[in-house]
Write an enzyme that holds these catalytic residues in place. Structure first.
Site, PDB file in Angstrom:
ATOM      1  N   LYS A  39     -34.864 -30.264 -44.698  1.00  0.00           N
ATOM      2  CA  LYS A  39     -35.972 -29.361 -45.044  1.00  0.00           C
ATOM      3  C   LYS A  39     -35.646 -27.930 -44.610  1.00  0.00           C
ATOM      4  O   LYS A  39     -34.722 -27.714 -43.825  1.00  0.00           O
ATOM      5  CB  LYS A  39     -37.255 -29.841 -44.367  1.00  0.00           C
ATOM      6  CG  LYS A  39     -37.191 -29.829 -42.843  1.00  0.00           C
ATOM      7  CD  LYS A  39     -38.390 -30.546 -42.233  1.00  0.00           C
ATOM      8  CE  LYS A  39     -38.328 -30.547 -40.718  1.00  0.00           C
ATOM      9  NZ  LYS A  39     -39.319 -31.467 -40.128  1.00  0.00           N
ATOM     10  N   TYR A 265     -35.766   3.761 -33.633  1.00  0.00           N
ATOM     11  CA  TYR A 265     -37.125   4.204 -33.955  1.00  0.00           C
ATOM     12  C   TYR A 265     -38.001   4.268 -32.711  1.00  0.00           C
ATOM     13  O   TYR A 265     -37.895   3.419 -31.826  1.00  0.00           O
ATOM     14  CB  TYR A 265     -37.758   3.246 -34.965  1.00  0.00           C
ATOM     15  CG  TYR A 265     -37.162   3.365 -36.350  1.00  0.00           C
ATOM     16  CD1 TYR A 265     -37.123   4.589 -37.014  1.00  0.00           C
ATOM     17  CD2 TYR A 265     -36.653   2.244 -36.994  1.00  0.00           C
ATOM     18  CE1 TYR A 265     -36.578   4.687 -38.295  1.00  0.00           C
ATOM     19  CE2 TYR A 265     -36.116   2.332 -38.274  1.00  0.00           C
ATOM     20  CZ  TYR A 265     -36.081   3.562 -38.921  1.00  0.00           C
ATOM     21  OH  TYR A 265     -35.552   3.665 -40.166  1.00  0.00           O
TER      22      TYR A 265
HETATM   23  C1  LIG Z   1     -38.685 -32.436 -39.265  1.00  0.00           C
HETATM   24  C2  LIG Z   1     -38.931 -33.886 -39.257  1.00  0.00           C
HETATM   25  C3  LIG Z   1     -37.942 -34.784 -38.800  1.00  0.00           C
HETATM   26  C4  LIG Z   1     -36.654 -34.330 -38.142  1.00  0.00           C
HETATM   27  O1  LIG Z   1     -36.965 -33.861 -36.871  1.00  0.00           O
HETATM   28  P1  LIG Z   1     -35.830 -33.398 -35.819  1.00  0.00           P
HETATM   29  O2  LIG Z   1     -36.574 -33.236 -34.556  1.00  0.00           O
HETATM   30  O3  LIG Z   1     -35.284 -32.131 -36.358  1.00  0.00           O
HETATM   31  O4  LIG Z   1     -34.838 -34.494 -35.784  1.00  0.00           O
HETATM   32  C5  LIG Z   1     -38.187 -36.130 -38.928  1.00  0.00           C
HETATM   33  N1  LIG Z   1     -39.337 -36.585 -39.460  1.00  0.00           N
HETATM   34  C6  LIG Z   1     -40.329 -35.761 -39.875  1.00  0.00           C
HETATM   35  C7  LIG Z   1     -41.585 -36.329 -40.435  1.00  0.00           C
HETATM   36  C8  LIG Z   1     -40.163 -34.381 -39.781  1.00  0.00           C
HETATM   37  O5  LIG Z   1     -41.145 -33.561 -40.180  1.00  0.00           O
END
Ligand SMILES: *Cc1c(COP(=O)(O)O)cnc(C)c1O
Length: 371
Positions: A39, A265
């Protein structure tokens, strides 16, 4: 000295990705499947590059947060199953068109998905049912079971191929009792579901730290995000994991300041002494947020820390190189294998995930593969 890096780039090291994948695989039974969470553009890197490599080396499943991210993977040629963790009903038709598997987390999303699947003449369209076991974010409660079974008995448009839940604090050893409770609750709920369904779907609950810390939560599949990408070498993860992404740039110009001169700035930095500064072409529009300014964040030059002085600009930062022997065109790194993102993030009061996922699309992604 000239450098191999000529501009701001995010290097993606595929041999480190392979290493992390192999290492995490060694922590699970051969029968347990590996789902790679890619993701948010693969945690800020590039989802298509990550997924293409992971598919080649044998990953079983992918997960993204939104339908649009799943479509990106399909358009990059990914054929492995893709779970969409948090789909919005407005995108269900597209989800079906691109052969993505929804995580269904409420009666509202279940009802709507059955409606869309039926309208699109689907038979046994694969879905994952998500239960809330304590994170209290999304997911059915235990009392949802009757409703789910009732809905299923009236349609053959969908099929539950997996049941999942998500751990809230698997990286936190002081919350062990809570995590064990989550695991036991998931086992209890899935036992009931299996009995009511008359078959066993894939069960999955672990994220990366669950994979590492709770073997009893591996079930049939684990969902690894950071572990695969090794962003951080965070103490809370595992020293065996290698950072996959390195953010690098070059020195554009060097300035020599007299006492009383200011930098940037609003003149936020004023030199009290002779000071040498280097200007780097990366700013808040690239993902280096304002909070890194004024000596909170740093970059590495020739193995030394050079702190950001003054305010972060949209496209540039200025760093203090008074005690560093460097020149224009030299390579610098914001994070790399030796200075990890977690450390930089922590100094500015955030975590590596936020630093990484903020890296703008205009930063060029470069793939390296030492194999
Ligand atoms: C983001 C996510 C993961 C992965 O989590 P990590 O801590 O990065 O391993 C797994 N399951 C769900 C539902 C997530 O949202």
């Amino acid at each position: 000295m000239s450098s191999s890096v000529k501009e701001t780039v995010l290097e993606i090291n595929l041999s480190h990705l392979t290493h992390n994948y192999t290492y995490l695989k060694s922590k699970i039974d051969a029968t347990v499947k590996m789902l790679a969470v890619v993701k948010a553009s693969g945690y800020g890197s590039d989802a298509a590059i990550m997924a293409t490599h992971l598919e080649k080396i044998g990953v079983d499943y992918f997960a993204v947060a939104y339908v649009s991210e799943g479509i990106t993977l399909r358009e990059a040629g990914i054929t492995t199953p893709i779970l969409v963790l948090h789909p919005q009903p407005v995108n269900f038709e597209k989800l079906i068109k691109y052969d993505l598997e929804p995580s269904i987390y409420s009666l509202r999303t279940l009802t709507k998905f059955i409606e869309v699947a039926t309208l699109n003449k689907q038979k046994e369209y694969p879905i994952h049912i998500k239960f809330n076991s304590g994170l209290n974010r999304i997911g059915f409660g235990e009392n949802g079971i009757d409703h789910i079974i009732d809905k299923l008995s009236k349609t053959d448009s969908i099929k539950i191929v997996a049941i999942l839940s998500h751990l809230a604090a698997s990286e936190d050893h002081s919350e062990r009792d809570f995590t064990v409770h989550q695991i036991n609750l998931f086992r209890k709920i899935t036992d009931i579901m299996i009995e009511r369904l008359g078959y066993r779907p894939l069960l999955h609950q672990s994220n990366t730290s669950g994979l590492l810390n709770y073997p009893e939560a591996h079930f049939d599949m684990v969902r690894a995000g950071i572990g695969l990408y090794g962003y951080g070498n965070d103490a809370k993860y595992d020293a065996q994991l290698k950072p996959v992404a390195s953010l690098k740039s070059v020195i554009s110009q060097i300035h020599k300041l007299e006492p009383g001169d200011s930098v940037g700035y609003n003149r936020a930095f004023k030199a009290s002494d002779f000071t040498k500064t280097a200007t780097i072409p990366i700013g808040h529009a690239d993902g280096i947020s304002r909070q890194y300014g004024n000596k909170k964040g740093f970059v590495m030059i020739k193995g030394k820390q050079a702190f950001i002085i003054g305010n972060v600009c949209m496209d540039m930062i200025m760093v203090d190189v008074t005690n560093i022997d460097c020149e224009e065109g030299d390579e610098i790194s914001i994070f790399d294998a030796n200075s990890d993102a977690a450390k930089v993030a922590e100094l500015s009061g955030t975590i590596s995930y936020e630093l990484l996922t903020a890296i703008a699309q205009r930063v060029k992604r470069i793939v390296i593969d030492d194999n």
